[in-house]
Design an enzyme around this catalytic site. Structure first.
Site, PDB file in Angstrom:
ATOM      1  N   SER A  38       0.576  -1.055   0.229  1.00 35.27           N
ATOM      2  CA  SER A  38       0.062  -0.284  -0.005  1.00 35.27           C
ATOM      3  C   SER A  38       0.905   1.280  -0.040  1.00 35.27           C
ATOM      4  CB  SER A  38      -0.734   0.091   1.415  1.00 35.27           C
ATOM      5  OG  SER A  38      -0.429  -0.290   2.208  1.00 35.27           O
ATOM      6  N   ASP A 342      -4.085   7.237   8.016  1.00 35.29           N
ATOM      7  CA  ASP A 342      -4.948   6.303   8.546  1.00 35.29           C
ATOM      8  C   ASP A 342      -5.095   5.393   9.478  1.00 35.29           C
ATOM      9  OD1 ASP A 342      -3.470   4.460   6.701  1.00 35.29           O
ATOM     10  OD2 ASP A 342      -5.508   4.194   5.692  1.00 35.29           O
ATOM     11  N   HIS A 345      -1.138   4.372   7.326  1.00 38.71           N
ATOM     12  CA  HIS A 345       0.125   5.011   6.276  1.00 38.71           C
ATOM     13  C   HIS A 345      -0.058   6.381   6.597  1.00 38.71           C
ATOM     14  CE1 HIS A 345      -2.746   2.088   4.919  1.00 38.71           C
ATOM     15  NE2 HIS A 345      -1.266   1.315   4.156  1.00 38.71           N
TER      16      HIS A 345
END
Ligand SMILES: *[C@@H]1O[C@H](CO)[C@@H](O)[C@H](O)[C@H]1NC(C)=O
Ligand SMILES: *[C@@H]1O[C@H](CO)[C@@H](O)[C@H](O)[C@H]1NC(C)=O
Ligand SMILES: *[C@@H]1O[C@H](CO)[C@@H](O)[C@H](O)[C@H]1NC(C)=O
Ligand SMILES: *[C@@H]1O[C@H](CO)[C@@H](O)[C@H](O)[C@H]1NC(C)=O
Ligand SMILES: *[C@@H]1O[C@H](CO)[C@@H](O)[C@H](O)[C@H]1NC(C)=O
Ligand SMILES: *[C@@H]1O[C@H](CO)[C@@H](O)[C@H](O)[C@H]1NC(C)=O
Length: 373
Positions: A38, A342, A345
């Site tokens: 991610s 979040d 991240h």
């Protein structure tokens, strides 16, 4: 004396032009080929999930993408990732996700998938870890996709197909540790897997070299002990378990252990393949620098471990049941001054600083702009 002066002046002007040329972000890289999770996914996970899951993933909702793009793109941040800033600096388009069929991959392709581990799904599940998301998107799977796409990438390119491509490998490892720790295993138990994770990355790099890669960025892993969900899950009343940044010492042993071993492996690979440039790039050190001197990077020192888009309030503003992208979960007033986006991240503003450190130093060895400029 006049002619030598004129010649010197000319040399000076040429030097300035050259400086402006390389300093202006022009480089001769003509494509970027990326593998990762991610921290590098520009849309693969949401493309994969689209036909499989009924509703949108949280990642497909605002405030993801609110700072740049203005809408959710499948990137796990409020705007651009490190990879996006690198593409911009090289004068290349944002690297399109592999699963966006019909994209033009002539200037790059991104195989990174949010949640992707270094070790494969079958293996991790066989070790009794709960893998989330339970899909075949590991480093090995991404290399298989690359192999499949290679003939079309190299059509009409001659033998030196990847001579001016910048490969970016990683980071990988964070999701292996996340899956292991979320399966209620200890950091000690997770440490056992470090050599296998580094092997997987190292074998991946070697495979890219065998396919013709000449320039490969290899990213190190995050300080796991500074990640708000890990801090929330492994919270301890014992202050001795935390370092001066407020990170869990035990969690950071994972990152330090992987990064030490990976650095060593990169040295071995450089010796074995002297005609390939392997760039060792860092996430670990800049994140500790952000925590050390938040003001220096324009970050708010009272929120460095607080999730910007989250719920629950201090100390981490992280709630496993109220993640970013879910209804009612809001972003903080000013993400540009926040470090954590979040939970897992970082914000675009943090990624921008890291990218700058990869492009110009000090967070890459050698820095990207120092090769092929
Ligand atoms: C793909 O993009 C390249 C530039 O990045 C361009 O030269 C080429 O024409 C494009 N191909 C198609 C089919 O659009
Ligand atoms: C998964 O990883 C294990 C352990 O590294 C390996 O033995 C196995 O061949 C891999 N399986 C696939 C499908 O790649
Ligand atoms: C996983 O769990 C099964 C069932 O409880 C057990 O038989 C097996 O030994 C476990 N595997 C590992 C690697 O711990
Ligand atoms: C993942 O790959 C393995 C090996 O090819 C396969 O057996 C398994 O069914 C796949 N799992 C999923 C969820 O696609
Ligand atoms: C981990 O432990 C918690 C609390 O004991 C439990 O609720 C949860 O189901 C466990 N998770 C796994 C994956 O075993
Ligand atoms: C830093 O964050 C705190 C807590 O959210 C806030 O009260 C304060 O105004 C912020 N400072 C700056 C300079 O933005």
């Amino acid at each position: 004396m006049r002619p030598p002066h004129a010649a010197l002046l000319l040399l000076f002007i040429l030097a300035c032009l050259r400086g402006a040329y390389s300093g202006g972000g022009r480089s001769r890289f003509t494509s970027i080929i990326s593998f990762g999770d991610s921290y590098a996914d520009t849309g693969n996970l949401v493309k994969w999930a689209d036909p499989v899951f009924p509703g949108p993933l949280p990642l497909e909702n605002l405030p993801y993408g609110q700072t740049f793009f203005g809408y959710p793109t499948g990137r796990a941040t409020d705007g651009r990732l490190v990879l996006d800033f690198i593409a911009e600096a090289l004068g290349l388009p944002f690297v399109p996700p592999y699963l966006a069929k019909g994209s033009n991959f002539s200037a790059g392709v991104n195989f990174a998938v949010a949640g992707a581990p270094a070790l494969n799904l079958t293996y991790l599940q066989g070790q009794n870890f709960t893998v989330n998301p339970p899909i075949n998107s590991s480093l090995h799977d991404q290399l298989e996709w690359f192999q499949k796409l290679k003939p079309s990438l190299c059509k009409g390119q001659g033998t030196d197909c990847f001579g001016s491509s910048l490969f970016v490998m990683g980071e990988f490892g964070s999701n292996d540790y996340r899956n292991i720790l979320m399966s209620n295993k200890t950091v000690e138990q997770a440490l056992v897997y470090v050599p296998q994770i580094v092997d997987s990355i190292s074998r991946g790099v070697e495979r890219l070299i065998q396919q013709g890669a000449k320039y490969i960025v290899v990213a190190d892993v995050f300080p796991t002990g500074c990640i708000p969900p890990i801090l929330t899950m492994l919270a301890s009343p014992n202050k001795m378990e935390y370092d001066r940044h407020g990170c869990l010492k035990s969690g950071n042993r994972l990152g330090r252990s992987q990064n030490t071993l990976l650095r060593h492996r990169i040295k071995v690979l450089r010796r074995k393949y002297p005609h390939t440039t392997i760039i060792a790039a860092e996430y670990y050190r800049p994140i500790l620098a952000f925590l050390d001197m938040p003001g220096h990077f324009g970050l708010n020192s009272s929120t460095t471990l607080l999730t910007c888009c989250g719920a629950g309030g201090p100390p981490y503003n992280y709630d496993f049941n109220a993640g970013c992208g879910l209804p009612g979960v809001k972003a903080c007033a000013d993400p540009s001054h926040a470090l954590q986006w979040d939970g897992f991240h970082l914000t675009e503003s943090a990624y921008r600083v890291i990218a700058d450190g990869w492009l110009h130093g000090p967070y890459a060895d050698p820095s990207i702009m120092h090769v092929r400029s």
